[in-house]
Design a protein around this motif. Structure first.
Motif, mmCIF file in Angstrom:
data_model
loop_
_atom_site.group_PDB
_atom_site.id
_atom_site.type_symbol
_atom_site.label_atom_id
_atom_site.label_comp_id
_atom_site.label_asym_id
_atom_site.label_seq_id
_atom_site.Cartn_x
_atom_site.Cartn_y
_atom_site.Cartn_z
ATOM 1 N N PRO A 365 0.401 -1.310 -0.415
ATOM 2 C CA PRO A 365 0.182 0.403 0.098
ATOM 3 C C PRO A 365 0.873 1.498 0.851
ATOM 4 N N GLU A 366 1.860 0.938 0.537
ATOM 5 C CA GLU A 366 2.615 2.660 0.058
ATOM 6 C C GLU A 366 3.261 3.045 -1.025
ATOM 7 N N ARG A 367 3.486 2.018 -2.079
ATOM 8 C CA ARG A 367 3.162 2.671 -3.062
ATOM 9 C C ARG A 367 2.210 3.089 -3.491
ATOM 10 N N PHE A 368 0.775 3.334 -2.757
ATOM 11 C CA PHE A 368 0.074 4.138 -2.900
ATOM 12 C C PHE A 368 -0.089 5.660 -2.404
ATOM 13 N N ARG A 369 0.601 5.517 -1.066
ATOM 14 C CA ARG A 369 0.940 6.827 -0.476
ATOM 15 C C ARG A 369 0.123 7.908 -1.255
ATOM 16 N N VAL A 370 -0.361 8.793 0.028
ATOM 17 C CA VAL A 370 -1.255 9.598 -0.640
ATOM 18 C C VAL A 370 -0.122 10.853 -0.180
ATOM 19 N N GLU A 371 0.245 11.736 -1.444
ATOM 20 C CA GLU A 371 0.700 13.027 -1.605
ATOM 21 C C GLU A 371 -0.250 14.149 -0.741
ATOM 22 N N ASP A 439 -6.650 1.151 4.137
ATOM 23 C CA ASP A 439 -5.371 1.158 4.437
ATOM 24 C C ASP A 439 -4.747 2.683 3.769
ATOM 25 N N ILE A 440 -5.106 2.316 2.813
ATOM 26 C CA ILE A 440 -4.567 3.625 2.051
ATOM 27 C C ILE A 440 -5.086 4.707 2.515
ATOM 28 N N ILE A 441 -6.345 4.792 2.590
ATOM 29 C CA ILE A 441 -7.589 5.750 3.150
ATOM 30 C C ILE A 441 -7.488 6.058 4.252
ATOM 31 N N ARG A 442 -6.515 5.361 4.859
ATOM 32 C CA ARG A 442 -6.892 5.486 6.964
ATOM 33 C C ARG A 442 -4.928 6.264 6.590
ATOM 34 N N ASN A 443 -4.840 5.855 6.051
ATOM 35 C CA ASN A 443 -2.672 6.340 6.439
ATOM 36 C C ASN A 443 -4.017 7.830 5.360
ATOM 37 N N SER A 444 -3.988 8.503 4.605
ATOM 38 C CA SER A 444 -3.815 9.917 4.348
ATOM 39 C C SER A 444 -4.704 10.415 5.201
ATOM 40 N N GLY A 445 -4.821 10.416 6.557
ATOM 41 C CA GLY A 445 -5.969 10.895 7.588
ATOM 42 C C GLY A 445 -7.017 11.834 7.130
ATOM 43 N N CYS A 446 -7.601 11.766 5.938
ATOM 44 C CA CYS A 446 -8.978 12.179 5.547
ATOM 45 C C CYS A 446 -9.856 12.044 6.475
ATOM 46 N N THR A 447 -10.965 13.056 6.360
ATOM 47 C CA THR A 447 -12.462 12.430 6.945
ATOM 48 C C THR A 447 -13.234 12.529 5.754
ATOM 49 N N THR A 448 -12.990 13.051 4.774
ATOM 50 C CA THR A 448 -13.990 13.070 3.598
ATOM 51 C C THR A 448 -13.448 12.120 2.480
ATOM 52 N N LEU A 449 -14.077 10.960 1.723
ATOM 53 C CA LEU A 449 -14.408 10.650 0.323
ATOM 54 C C LEU A 449 -14.600 10.820 -0.786
ATOM 55 N N LEU A 450 -14.463 11.547 -1.448
ATOM 56 C CA LEU A 450 -15.505 12.091 -2.922
ATOM 57 C C LEU A 450 -14.910 10.975 -3.681
ATOM 58 N N LEU A 451 -15.830 10.645 -4.127
ATOM 59 C CA LEU A 451 -15.728 9.741 -5.536
ATOM 60 C C LEU A 451 -16.832 10.238 -6.529
ATOM 61 N N SER A 452 -16.257 9.639 -7.653
ATOM 62 C CA SER A 452 -17.010 10.240 -8.825
ATOM 63 C C SER A 452 -17.990 8.753 -9.377
ATOM 64 N N CYS A 453 -17.223 7.630 -9.125
ATOM 65 C CA CYS A 453 -17.957 6.575 -9.569
ATOM 66 C C CYS A 453 -18.849 5.868 -9.091
ATOM 67 N N PRO A 454 -19.993 5.603 -8.982
ATOM 68 C CA PRO A 454 -21.801 4.994 -8.300
ATOM 69 C C PRO A 454 -20.740 3.587 -7.765
ATOM 70 N N ILE A 455 -20.467 2.854 -8.620
ATOM 71 C CA ILE A 455 -19.253 1.698 -8.570
ATOM 72 C C ILE A 455 -18.919 1.482 -7.335
ATOM 73 N N CYS A 456 -17.894 2.090 -7.433
ATOM 74 C CA CYS A 456 -16.915 2.303 -5.909
ATOM 75 C C CYS A 456 -17.316 2.237 -4.714
ATOM 76 N N TYR A 457 -18.424 3.871 -5.364
ATOM 77 C CA TYR A 457 -18.847 4.995 -4.310
ATOM 78 C C TYR A 457 -19.824 3.611 -3.689
ATOM 79 N N ARG A 458 -20.980 2.603 -3.943
ATOM 80 C CA ARG A 458 -21.457 1.587 -3.527
ATOM 81 C C ARG A 458 -20.868 0.658 -2.429
ATOM 82 N N ILE A 459 -19.922 0.150 -2.682
ATOM 83 C CA ILE A 459 -18.747 -0.673 -1.960
ATOM 84 C C ILE A 459 -18.306 -0.228 -1.202
ATOM 85 N N PHE A 460 -18.023 1.176 -1.161
ATOM 86 C CA PHE A 460 -17.211 2.232 0.091
ATOM 87 C C PHE A 460 -18.439 2.503 0.576
#
Ligand code: SF4
Ligand code: SF4
Ligand code: SF4
Ligand code: SF4
Lengths: 602, 112
Positions: A365-371, A439-460
């Motif tokens: 997951p480090e490979r996708f670490r959010v900057e 893992d990636i999302i938690r490590n980013s320290g975000c409080t809102t996850l914004l999605l464009s795709c309803p397919i993703c949105y539903r599983i999230f």
């Protein structure tokens, strides 16, 4: 009232008694079998729900409204609603009133369970029983109600279009036996009661008929054979019931409490699933509703046929049907019983054995670490948005315009959200993808996850546990920004746009109003012919495993036609996959809601 | 002597020695496999190509060349995201192709 026969018995009741004993024991045995098949936790949940007053009350209410009154069907098609509820409710009332009569007049006979059914044969009216007139009236009234329903049913069989259905299913041989015996029961009851009405009493229907018959027939001679026929018709119906689609009647009574207990389909044949496919009466409403049905060769892939094949255990067809479905969920939305067609198919897909089982344990997951510093909004474009870069660009531009600091989760492409994998029925792989992304999302320290795709949105929304992080689709997010005045948009009065409800966003997650409100703020909003819960899949769905590109074309064209009923200038949707699928064939521009808003904002 | 370059071993595959049965079984189940023109759009867009070199194009070619282990390795990271399906100019249902292939591996029918 007094009894005509001291024994309280006549051989003609035997066919009914045998049929009744058979069907009751069959149902009891079936119910026990299903309860045994349920996973332990589910069984506990179910039994617990039966002793919880709140769910129990809901069970009773739902059974009354759905099995007897058929409210959902009324809303959908009043003629069909009347047809079903007149028969179901009328029959229920006749049985209930029959019991009432026995309890009032001959309480010592109540233990004979055929007595309330054949009451009028066994009794004679006396001077003192005039109070019975109300009951007699009600009996005739409900019988008339049922008969009107039967007439409609016969008309429907002959011409389904009259009741507003384009297609209906073909009944099997036993279904026909059941059907004809059901049709016969009530006219026979009318005859029986008419023949004995001068003895046992009757009302506005049976008394005049009795009078007419007596003008040219010897009543006494005709009475007994008719009662025999009535009892035989009942007996035949009860006996074939478990092998016909009428099994839906007892099944639905079990389905409702199971559903209210919050169970999910885990196995395609056992337990909850079994109750579901037996609860389908084969009304055929899902045939017209299914987007695949625009292709004649896919007619038999609709949920009603899945249910039929599951009952018959036709493995080859079950596999085919399970793979073809777009998982758009429309059949569930229109089904008045609530059969979960896509979930049944999904359970079937999870049963497969594969020789290659992907695993992602070595993906770091480090490979996708959010900057991107301390921004609290994390934007995950997702695979589909990467293929429609215009949408991602508009989202970023809108965020900038509204002054919302954000960071990208997948600037160069990320991992898949797992929903396509999940829809293929591969649970373990889905779990791994969920773990990595979490893992990636938690490590980013975000409080809102914004999605464009309803397919993703539903599983999230449904499968990830991201407590403390708001998961939001961009259509909702931008609508809020507009309402809060953070995003200023220009309304174009001459632009008329039709909104397409993406399956995963609408039926999948129940989001219908926010996108509409956002579109209305920049253009005149037009509706599709079928919209909201009944919107038609664009045809691009990843839910279908086996439908190939050419076969989806007709689905897309039908969906486009439905969107263009009000002759819009353009189509706006809220899903990158819909946008790209429609764009292949549409004559008018198809844009994502983000693109439309971006064009209209400064 | 150092020429600044070296000869790499030949990677040519002797097609006459290749067992095509797996490829043929796949084509029966997903006829689209036959229409691949090896354009590579799928590879270019693939979510995991950067991770393990997954490419539907190479999968199809690999099957025809008998590189079964490489194919298996590529399949083992696919996330079924469907991007390759969306970009394929031949309209091949690549997800179906991948799933069917995953099933054929290790099944009696697909036995090598
Ligand atoms: S989920 Fe959609 S495509 Fe599948 S059977 Fe139901 S209506 Fe048809
Ligand atoms: S699945 Fe539902 S809509 Fe379809 S035939 Fe059965 S009851 Fe009717
Ligand atoms: S479905 Fe698999 S092969 Fe196709 S793009 Fe996605 S990860 Fe790559
Ligand atoms: S995109 Fe389609 S045609 Fe091109 S290589 Fe991939 S599978 Fe073959």
């Amino acid at each position: 009232m007094r009894e005509r026969f001291a024994s309280g018995f006549d051989p003609f009741v035997i066919p009914f008694v045998l049929g009744m004993v058979f069907v009751l024991s069959y149902c009891l045995f079936g119910m026990i079998r299903i309860l045994v098949q349920l996973p332990k936790a589910d069984r506990r949940k179910f039994l617990l729900s039966l002793v919880t007053p709140k769910t129990l009350l809901k069970d009773i209410k739902d059974i009354f409204l759905n099995c007897l009154i058929h409210v959902k069907l009324w809303k959908r098609n009043p003629v069909l609603g009347y047809m079903h509820s007149s028969i179901a409710f009328g029959w229920f009332m006749i049985i209930l009133l029959g019991h009432l009569e026995v309890m009032l007049f001959l309480p010592e006979r109540i233990h004979l369970f055929y007595y309330p059914i054949f009451f009028n044969y066994f009794v004679a009216e006396t001077e003192t029983t005039l109070q019975g007139a109300v009951l007699f009236f009600l009996m005739d009234f409900f019988l008339l109600m049922i008969l009107s329903g039967i007439v409609l049913a016969i008309i429907k069989r002959v011409r389904s279009r009259i009741v507003g259905m384009r297609r209906t299913t073909n009944p099997s041989f036993l279904d026909r036996v059941g059907l004809y015996s059901l049709w016969a029961i009530f006219p026979l009851r009318l005859l029986c009661e008419s023949f004995t009405a001068h003895i046992s009493g009757g009302s506005f229907l049976t008394l005049p008929m009795n009078w007419i018959f007596r003008q040219f027939l010897g009543n006494e001679l005709n009475a007994l054979p008719t009662w025999w026929a009535y009892s035989i018709a009942l007996g035949v119906f009860m006996t074939v019931l478990p092998f016909t689609r009428y099994m839906h009647i007892p099944s639905e009574m079990l389905l409702i409490p199971l559903r209210n207990a919050g169970l999910h389909i885990l196995h395609p044949r056992k337990g909850f699933a079994r109750v579901q496919f037996y609860s389908c009466p084969g009304c055929g409403v899902c045939i017209d509703a299914c987007p695949m049905s625009v292709r004649k060769e896919n007619l038999k892939d609709c949920t009603v046929y899945l249910n039929r094949q599951l009952r018959r255990g036709n493995e080859k067809r079950i596999e085919e049907i399970s793979d073809k479905c777009l998982m758009c969920g429309k059949c569930t939305a229109v089904c008045q019983v609530g059969v979960q067609g896509p979930e049944l198919r999904l359970a079937q897909r999870t049963m497969r054995n594969y020789g290659v089982n992907p695993h992602y344990s070595d993906i770091d997951p480090e490979r996708f670490r959010v900057e991107g510093g301390s921004a609290k909004v994390l934007y995950f474009a997702g695979c589909m948005t990467h293929l429609t870069p215009g949408i991602g660009k508009s989202v970023r531009s809108l965020l900038d315009k509204a002054g919302v600091p954000f960071k990208m989760m997948d600037p160069e492409g990320g991992l898949c959200c797992g929903r396509p994998m999940m829809m293929a029925g591969r649970k373990e792989q889905t779990r791994e993808l969920i773990r990595l992304n979490t893992d990636i999302i938690r490590n980013s320290g975000c409080t809102t996850l914004l999605l464009s795709c309803p397919i993703c949105y539903r599983i999230f929304k449904e499968r990830y546990s991201l407590d403390g992080i708001r998961i939001v689709h961009h259509s909702v997010f931008f609508d809020e920004l507009i309402k809060q005045g953070k995003l200023s948009v220009q309304h174009n009065d001459s632009l008329r746009l039709a909104y397409h409800d993406p399956c995963e966003l609408g039926r999948g997650c129940g989001i219908y109003d926010e996108p509409r409100s956002a579109v209305s703020s920049v253009a005149e909003l037009l509706e599709a012919g079928k919209n909201r819960e009944e919107s038609i899949c664009c045809g691009g769905s990843l839910g279908s495993l086996s439908l190939n590109f050419e076969k989806r074309k007709d689905i897309t064209l039908a969906s486009l036609k439905n969107l263009c009923v009000e002759d819009p200038d353009g189509i706006v949707t809220a899903c990158p996959l819909c946008q790209s699928t429609f764009s292949n064939y549409s004559d008018i521009p198809v844009q994502d809601i983000a693109q439309v808003l971006d064009n209209a904002s400064s | 002597m150092d020429f600044g370059f070296s000869l790499s071993p030949s990677s040519a595959v002797n097609l006459d020695n290749t067992d095509m049965s797996l490829y043929e079984r796949l084509c029966e189940r997903e006829p689209g496999a036959k229409t691949c023109m090896a354009c590579g759009s799928c590879s270019a867009t693939c979510t995991v190509s950067a991770i393990n070199g997954m490419s539907v194009r190479k999968v199809i070619l690999g099957l025809q060349r008998g590189q079964f282990r490489d194919v298996e390795k590529m399949l083992s990271r696919c996330m079924l995201c469907g991007k390759c399906t969306m970009v394929c100019p031949r309209g091949i249902n690549t997800r179906h192709l991948i799933l069917e292939l995953c099933r054929l591996y290790g099944s009696k029918e697909g036995e090598l």
